[in-house]
Design an enzyme around this catalytic site. Structure first.
Site, mmCIF file in Angstrom:
data_model
loop_
_atom_site.group_PDB
_atom_site.id
_atom_site.type_symbol
_atom_site.label_atom_id
_atom_site.label_comp_id
_atom_site.label_asym_id
_atom_site.label_seq_id
_atom_site.Cartn_x
_atom_site.Cartn_y
_atom_site.Cartn_z
ATOM 1 C CB CYS A 51 6.329 3.384 23.657
ATOM 2 S SG CYS A 51 6.301 1.646 24.330
ATOM 3 N NE ARG A 53 0.774 -1.643 17.679
ATOM 4 C CZ ARG A 53 0.995 -2.289 16.537
ATOM 5 N NH1 ARG A 53 0.348 -1.902 15.395
ATOM 6 N NH2 ARG A 53 1.730 -3.270 16.507
ATOM 7 C CB ALA A 190 19.379 4.984 22.728
#
EC number: 1.2.1.70
Length: 416
Positions: A51, A53, A190
């Site tokens: 998530c 790289r 977020a």
């Protein structure tokens, strides 16, 4: 001779919306590896996709593989180069070696020293091994990397002290609730911090998470990673009473959570405690909320000293880790320097075996035709010695006096 090259798309430069465009899903990873491996000049390859790289590791015969790997990444994901070009990092040679070790030890991670990345690297390595996209160089490189990471973990405290605000938030919530896995968490925002909070909460076994954000699509991206529920910011007030833990980090200019909202939520909850952490600047939660019974409100200032202390600890350990990496890489580079010698030995060995087989066939034919055994064997030995020694003798004669000692070192039966 192959050289190591790496193309990297990671958290340091790349927003989530771009990272997800170039991510390799498990169902497409094997085909992607095979496609890359079939490209002319790519001797071996490994793909890491997390998530935070996406990295492509290759042993390549190309002088520079940056353009090739960038085109491959864009073509594989059907996106234009100009979308990703400014986010790409390329490493080769010793820089690639250092980068990979930094990744494996957590020195290049969003959270300094985090251990998850090593497991992800090992998984990527094993997948490549299963589909046979490795060669000796990448095999040796990754074994060296895993060994270096273990040495860093063993000899430093790089992963011992939590460093992120998100991690501290989760640790604080554990002081309020004995079993985090049984709690419902409302994450407001977020951004990077909320994404990290979701990551740590997920590690603690929390499976009831709600992500609220003004842009619902951004909330969905994080929610999708952790099987959470996503809602718009306008909806969050109707979900507050469900939350045992609320962590807020938005870019709002005014507080979005007031005392009245929490009072109503507590009544619906029959005053079951709520842990609240406001890590936004300006603050998302009115300070008066902290005056309510059954509310445990913390701000980023409350966590600041804890985080700073731990950053200091890890920064000290980071220096020690880098020293270990440098020393370990020196050993690996010495091995790299021997590769041309190995290739020369293999070439000479192949030639010697060819000569041996040729002369052996002649000798066998002579013996079958009734030739004297002893004479045939002596003749075979003489011919074999002459042919095998011809080229070395020629090179020794052409070698300067200064380098003659090196030749002598290769012939242990020379008498001084």
């Amino acid at each position: 001779m192959s050289q190591i090259a790496i193309l990297s798309v990671n958290h340091q430069l790349v927003p989530v919306e771009v990272r997800e465009k170039v991510a390799f899903t498990p169902d497409k990873l094997i085909q992607a590896l095979n496609n890359l491996h079939h490209i002319d000049g790519i001797d071996a390859c490994i793909i890491l996709s997390t998530c935070n790289r996406v990295e492509i590791y290759v042993a390549s015969n190309h002088k520079n593989s940056e353009e090739l790997l960038s085109n491959y990444l864009a073509k594989t994901h059907n996106i234009k180069r100009d979308i990703i070009d400014s986010y790409l990092n390329y490493f080769e040679g010793n820089e690639a070696l250092t980068h990979l070790c930094n990744v494996a030890t957590g020195l290049d991670s969003l959270v300094l020293g985090e251990p998850q990345i090593l497991g992800q690297l090992k998984n990527a390595y094993h997948i490549a091994k299963e589909v046979k996209t490795l060669n000796k160089l990448l095999e040796k490189l990754f074994q060296h990397t895993f060994s270096t990471a273990k040495k860093v973990r063993t000899n430093t405290q790089i992963g011992a002290s939590p460093v992120s605000i998100a991690y501290c938030a989760v640790k604080l919530s554990e002081k309020i609730f004995e079993q985090l896995s049984e709690q419902t968490v409302l994450l407001i925002g977020a951004g990077e911090m909320i994404e990290l909070c979701a990551h740590y909460l997920n590690q603690k076994g929390v499976n009831k998470m709600i992500v609220a954000n003004r842009t619902i699509e951004n909330a969905k991206k994080i929610a999708h990673l952790y099987q959470a529920q996503s809602i718009g910011l306008k909806q969050f007030s109707s979900f507050v009473y469900k939350a045992d833990i609320i962590i807020s980090s938005t870019a709002a200019s005014m507080p979005i959570i007031g005392k009245g909202l929490i009072e109503s939520a507590l009544k619906k909850r029959k005053h079951k405690p709520i842990f609240m952490l406001d890590i936004a600047i300006p603050r998302d939660i009115e300070p008066e909320v902290g005056q309510l019974d059954d509310v445990y409100l913390y701000t980023i200032d409350d966590l600041g000293q804890v985080v700073n202390d731990n950053i200091g600890n890890r920064e000290k350990e980071k220096g020690l880790a880098q020293e270990i990496i440098v020393k370990q890489n020196q050993v690996f580079n010495k091995w790299l320097d021997t590769i041309p010698n190995e290739q020369m030995v293999q070439s000479y060995q192949f030639g010697a075996n060819s000569i041996k087989n040729e002369l052996l066939e002649k000798a066998i034919k002579q013996l079958k035709n009734g030739a004297n055994s002893e004479d045939t064997i002596r003749k075979l030995a003489d011919q074999l010695a002459n042919k095998l020694l011809h080229l070395p003798f020629k090179n020794i004669k052409q070698t300067s006096i200064e380098n003659l000692s090196q030749c002598e070192g290769c012939i242990p039966y020379i008498k001084n």
